[in-house]
Design a protein around this motif. Structure first.
Motif, PDB file in Angstrom:
ATOM      1  N   HIS A   1       0.831  -1.204   0.000  1.00 36.55           N
ATOM      2  CA  HIS A   1       0.000   0.000   0.000  1.00 36.55           C
ATOM      3  C   HIS A   1       0.868   1.257   0.000  1.00 36.55           C
ATOM      4  CE1 HIS A   1      -3.385  -2.625   0.819  1.00 36.55           C
ATOM      5  NE2 HIS A   1      -2.709  -3.154   1.826  1.00 36.55           N
ATOM      6  N   ALA A   2       1.923   1.255   0.803  1.00 37.54           N
ATOM      7  CA  ALA A   2       2.838   2.400   0.817  1.00 37.54           C
ATOM      8  C   ALA A   2       3.556   2.521  -0.522  1.00 37.54           C
ATOM      9  CB  ALA A   2       3.855   2.248   1.950  1.00 37.54           C
ATOM     10  N   LEU A   3       3.984   1.398  -1.080  1.00 36.83           N
ATOM     11  CA  LEU A   3       4.678   1.417  -2.371  1.00 36.83           C
ATOM     12  C   LEU A   3       3.772   1.961  -3.477  1.00 36.83           C
ATOM     13  CD1 LEU A   3       6.583  -1.999  -2.258  1.00 36.83           C
ATOM     14  CD2 LEU A   3       7.554   0.301  -1.989  1.00 36.83           C
ATOM     15  N   LYS A   4       2.503   1.644  -3.384  1.00 31.50           N
ATOM     16  CA  LYS A   4       1.553   2.147  -4.380  1.00 31.50           C
ATOM     17  C   LYS A   4       1.438   3.665  -4.291  1.00 31.50           C
ATOM     18  CE  LYS A   4      -2.958   0.961  -6.327  1.00 31.50           C
ATOM     19  NZ  LYS A   4      -4.164   0.109  -6.162  1.00 31.50           N
ATOM     20  N   ILE A   5       1.418   4.184  -3.071  1.00 35.28           N
ATOM     21  CA  ILE A   5       1.382   5.635  -2.886  1.00 35.28           C
ATOM     22  C   ILE A   5       2.656   6.264  -3.440  1.00 35.28           C
ATOM     23  CG2 ILE A   5       1.465   7.483  -1.158  1.00 35.28           C
ATOM     24  CD1 ILE A   5      -0.463   5.868   0.536  1.00 35.28           C
ATOM     25  N   HIS A   6       3.793   5.612  -3.208  1.00 31.82           N
ATOM     26  CA  HIS A   6       5.060   6.120  -3.746  1.00 31.82           C
ATOM     27  C   HIS A   6       4.974   6.225  -5.264  1.00 31.82           C
ATOM     28  CE1 HIS A   6       7.438   4.473  -0.023  1.00 31.82           C
ATOM     29  NE2 HIS A   6       6.433   5.279   0.297  1.00 31.82           N
ATOM     30  N   GLY A   7       4.352   5.237  -5.889  1.00 30.55           N
ATOM     31  CA  GLY A   7       4.198   5.251  -7.336  1.00 30.55           C
ATOM     32  C   GLY A   7       3.334   6.414  -7.813  1.00 30.55           C
ATOM     33  N   HIS A   8       2.260   6.697  -7.076  1.00 26.30           N
ATOM     34  CA  HIS A   8       1.388   7.829  -7.416  1.00 26.30           C
ATOM     35  C   HIS A   8       2.163   9.152  -7.329  1.00 26.30           C
ATOM     36  CE1 HIS A   8      -2.030   5.327  -7.784  1.00 26.30           C
ATOM     37  NE2 HIS A   8      -2.270   5.146  -6.505  1.00 26.30           N
ATOM     38  N   VAL A   9       2.948   9.294  -6.277  1.00 22.39           N
ATOM     39  CA  VAL A   9       3.713  10.532  -6.091  1.00 22.39           C
ATOM     40  C   VAL A   9       4.751  10.701  -7.201  1.00 22.39           C
ATOM     41  CG1 VAL A   9       5.313  11.767  -4.568  1.00 22.39           C
ATOM     42  CG2 VAL A   9       3.359  10.542  -3.592  1.00 22.39           C
ATOM     43  N   LYS A  10       5.401   9.611  -7.576  1.00 22.68           N
ATOM     44  CA  LYS A  10       6.395   9.678  -8.650  1.00 22.68           C
ATOM     45  C   LYS A  10       5.741  10.082  -9.971  1.00 22.68           C
ATOM     46  CE  LYS A  10      10.089   7.055 -10.895  1.00 22.68           C
ATOM     47  NZ  LYS A  10      10.820   5.757 -10.945  1.00 22.68           N
ATOM     48  N   ALA A  11       4.574   9.507 -10.262  1.00 21.63           N
ATOM     49  CA  ALA A  11       3.864   9.851 -11.493  1.00 21.63           C
ATOM     50  C   ALA A  11       3.466  11.328 -11.494  1.00 21.63           C
ATOM     51  CB  ALA A  11       2.629   8.967 -11.644  1.00 21.63           C
ATOM     52  N   LEU A  12       3.047  11.831 -10.330  1.00 23.26           N
ATOM     53  CA  LEU A  12       2.667  13.240 -10.225  1.00 23.26           C
ATOM     54  C   LEU A  12       3.881  14.140 -10.426  1.00 23.26           C
ATOM     55  CD1 LEU A  12       0.294  15.166  -9.596  1.00 23.26           C
ATOM     56  CD2 LEU A  12       1.000  15.086  -7.196  1.00 23.26           C
ATOM     57  N   ALA A  13       5.000  13.758  -9.851  1.00 21.57           N
ATOM     58  CA  ALA A  13       6.233  14.531 -10.019  1.00 21.57           C
ATOM     59  C   ALA A  13       6.636  14.597 -11.490  1.00 21.57           C
ATOM     60  CB  ALA A  13       7.360  13.919  -9.188  1.00 21.57           C
TER      61      ALA A  13
ATOM     62  N   MET B   1      -5.728  11.426  -8.317  1.00 24.94           N
ATOM     63  CA  MET B   1      -4.738  10.896  -7.391  1.00 24.94           C
ATOM     64  C   MET B   1      -5.178  11.075  -5.937  1.00 24.94           C
ATOM     65  SD  MET B   1      -0.729  11.927  -6.879  1.00 24.94           S
ATOM     66  CE  MET B   1       0.002  11.687  -5.241  1.00 24.94           C
ATOM     67  N   LYS B   2      -5.861  12.186  -5.648  1.00 23.38           N
ATOM     68  CA  LYS B   2      -6.351  12.425  -4.287  1.00 23.38           C
ATOM     69  C   LYS B   2      -7.291  11.314  -3.854  1.00 23.38           C
ATOM     70  CE  LYS B   2      -8.637  15.934  -1.439  1.00 23.38           C
ATOM     71  NZ  LYS B   2      -9.277  17.288  -1.445  1.00 23.38           N
ATOM     72  N   ALA B   3      -8.197  10.921  -4.748  1.00 24.44           N
ATOM     73  CA  ALA B   3      -9.123   9.826  -4.446  1.00 24.44           C
ATOM     74  C   ALA B   3      -8.361   8.519  -4.272  1.00 24.44           C
ATOM     75  CB  ALA B   3     -10.154   9.693  -5.567  1.00 24.44           C
ATOM     76  N   GLN B   4      -7.347   8.296  -5.099  1.00 24.84           N
ATOM     77  CA  GLN B   4      -6.543   7.076  -4.996  1.00 24.84           C
ATOM     78  C   GLN B   4      -5.782   7.028  -3.670  1.00 24.84           C
ATOM     79  OE1 GLN B   4      -4.289   7.622  -8.615  1.00 24.84           O
ATOM     80  NE2 GLN B   4      -5.524   6.136  -9.742  1.00 24.84           N
ATOM     81  N   LEU B   5      -5.281   8.179  -3.241  1.00 20.62           N
ATOM     82  CA  LEU B   5      -4.557   8.248  -1.964  1.00 20.62           C
ATOM     83  C   LEU B   5      -5.454   7.855  -0.800  1.00 20.62           C
ATOM     84  CD1 LEU B   5      -2.316  11.470  -1.949  1.00 20.62           C
ATOM     85  CD2 LEU B   5      -1.577   9.081  -1.929  1.00 20.62           C
ATOM     86  N   HIS B   6      -6.634   8.453  -0.753  1.00 20.86           N
ATOM     87  CA  HIS B   6      -7.544   8.184   0.358  1.00 20.86           C
ATOM     88  C   HIS B   6      -8.037   6.730   0.322  1.00 20.86           C
ATOM     89  CE1 HIS B   6      -7.988  12.122   2.283  1.00 20.86           C
ATOM     90  NE2 HIS B   6      -7.800  12.639   1.083  1.00 20.86           N
TER      91      HIS B   6
ATOM     92  N   LEU C   1      -0.046  13.968   0.185  1.00 21.97           N
ATOM     93  CA  LEU C   1      -0.867  15.176   0.302  1.00 21.97           C
ATOM     94  C   LEU C   1      -0.035  16.426   0.033  1.00 21.97           C
ATOM     95  CD1 LEU C   1      -3.075  14.410   3.453  1.00 21.97           C
ATOM     96  CD2 LEU C   1      -3.700  14.231   1.036  1.00 21.97           C
ATOM     97  N   VAL C   2       1.197  16.438   0.522  1.00 17.56           N
ATOM     98  CA  VAL C   2       2.098  17.574   0.257  1.00 17.56           C
ATOM     99  C   VAL C   2       2.362  17.694  -1.242  1.00 17.56           C
ATOM    100  CG1 VAL C   2       4.431  18.490   0.593  1.00 17.56           C
ATOM    101  CG2 VAL C   2       3.189  17.488   2.525  1.00 17.56           C
ATOM    102  N   ALA C   3       2.608  16.558  -1.891  1.00 17.28           N
ATOM    103  CA  ALA C   3       2.852  16.553  -3.329  1.00 17.28           C
ATOM    104  C   ALA C   3       1.633  17.065  -4.094  1.00 17.28           C
ATOM    105  CB  ALA C   3       3.211  15.141  -3.791  1.00 17.28           C
ATOM    106  N   LEU C   4       0.449  16.677  -3.659  1.00 18.51           N
ATOM    107  CA  LEU C   4      -0.774  17.134  -4.311  1.00 18.51           C
ATOM    108  C   LEU C   4      -0.939  18.648  -4.199  1.00 18.51           C
ATOM    109  CD1 LEU C   4      -3.433  14.431  -3.376  1.00 18.51           C
ATOM    110  CD2 LEU C   4      -2.731  15.098  -5.668  1.00 18.51           C
ATOM    111  N   ARG C   5      -0.666  19.203  -3.017  1.00 16.56           N
ATOM    112  CA  ARG C   5      -0.779  20.653  -2.840  1.00 16.56           C
ATOM    113  C   ARG C   5       0.207  21.374  -3.747  1.00 16.56           C
ATOM    114  NH1 ARG C   5      -1.577  19.212   2.655  1.00 16.56           N
ATOM    115  NH2 ARG C   5       0.627  19.555   3.149  1.00 16.56           N
TER     116      ARG C   5
END
Length: 231
Positions: free
Chosen positions: A25-37, A77-82, A188-192
């Motif tokens: 689950h944490a790794l999946k979030i890491h993937g979302h953040v990387k894609a956003l970056a 991504m926000k929905a995916q995070l939650h 959340l920081v990355a999203l902001r």
């Protein structure tokens, strides 16, 4: 760059924090953040590299379109995070309960709570500490998952005992849970950051000026063509 650099730092920090037991689950979030970056970095490239065959106004429209797409990606991504956080906590907490046998005995649970109410404060704490040391999940569950009035223990004390029990007997799962929280906060920081970037690039006032100018141009063109055809 102004927005992609901080996001890259977040990605690097998350990558460096990964361990062999990091939850999926944490790794999946890491993937979302990387894609956003990556999306923000590409957005910056679009903004700073104008097609030489386009006017400045056309370039601004292109940037605004990309900014809207970035905002839509951020909402997704926000929905995916939650959703990922809720699923991850459910899985990890469920595994903690299972491994610790954290389920009150249907017969002895009420008896444990009745006995506690008859004890002094010191005796109650001695019983809880003994259960904690032995890893007696059933006794702990009988106490921790009951209303305060049925045990005589303060809610804050019960929370502290439960946390101590989980750390003592399932430390690797507690670590996974803490890492999941940290990953979620980083997301959340990355999203902001991405949302601030998109809003800066969108420039609705300037876009409205361009659209109004385009409309005036279209109207003038139609008027000219009508005039020419009438001759």
């Amino acid at each position: 760059m102004k927005y992609s650099a901080p996001l890259k730092h977040i990605v690097q920090r998350l990558t460096a924090s990964q361990k062999p037991n990091t939850s999926r689950h944490a790794l999946k979030i890491h993937g979302h953040v990387k894609a956003l970056a990556n999306a923000v970095e590409s957005m910056e490239a679009i903004a700073t590299n104008r097609d030489p065959t386009q006017t400045e106004a056309a370039h601004e429209v292109r940037i605004a379109k990309a900014a809207r797409q970035l905002m839509q990606h951020g909402e997704k991504m926000k929905a995916q995070l939650h959703d990922g956080m809720a699923e991850g906590l459910g899985d990890i907490n469920g595994e903690i309960r299972t491994k610790n046998n954290f389920s009150a005995h249907p017969v002895y649970g009420p008896e444990v709570r009745h006995a506690l109410r008859l004890m002094t404060d010191q005796q109650r704490h001695d019983v809880v500490r003994q259960a904690l040391d032995k890893g007696d999940g059933q006794t702990m569950a009988a106490i921790m998952e009951a209303p305060e009035v049925t045990t005589g223990l303060d809610p804050k004390q019960m929370t502290a005992y439960r946390e101590a029990f989980e750390k003592k007997h399932t430390p690797e799962l507690v670590e996974q849970r803490e890492e999941l929280y940290e990953s979620f906060d980083a997301g959340l920081v990355a999203l902001r950051n991405a949302d601030n970037a998109a809003r800066e690039w969108l420039k609705p006032g300037r876009l409205r000026e361009i659209e109004e100018a385009q409309e005036r141009h279209s109207n003038a063109t139609r008027s000219f063509e009508s005039s020419v055809q009438a001759v």
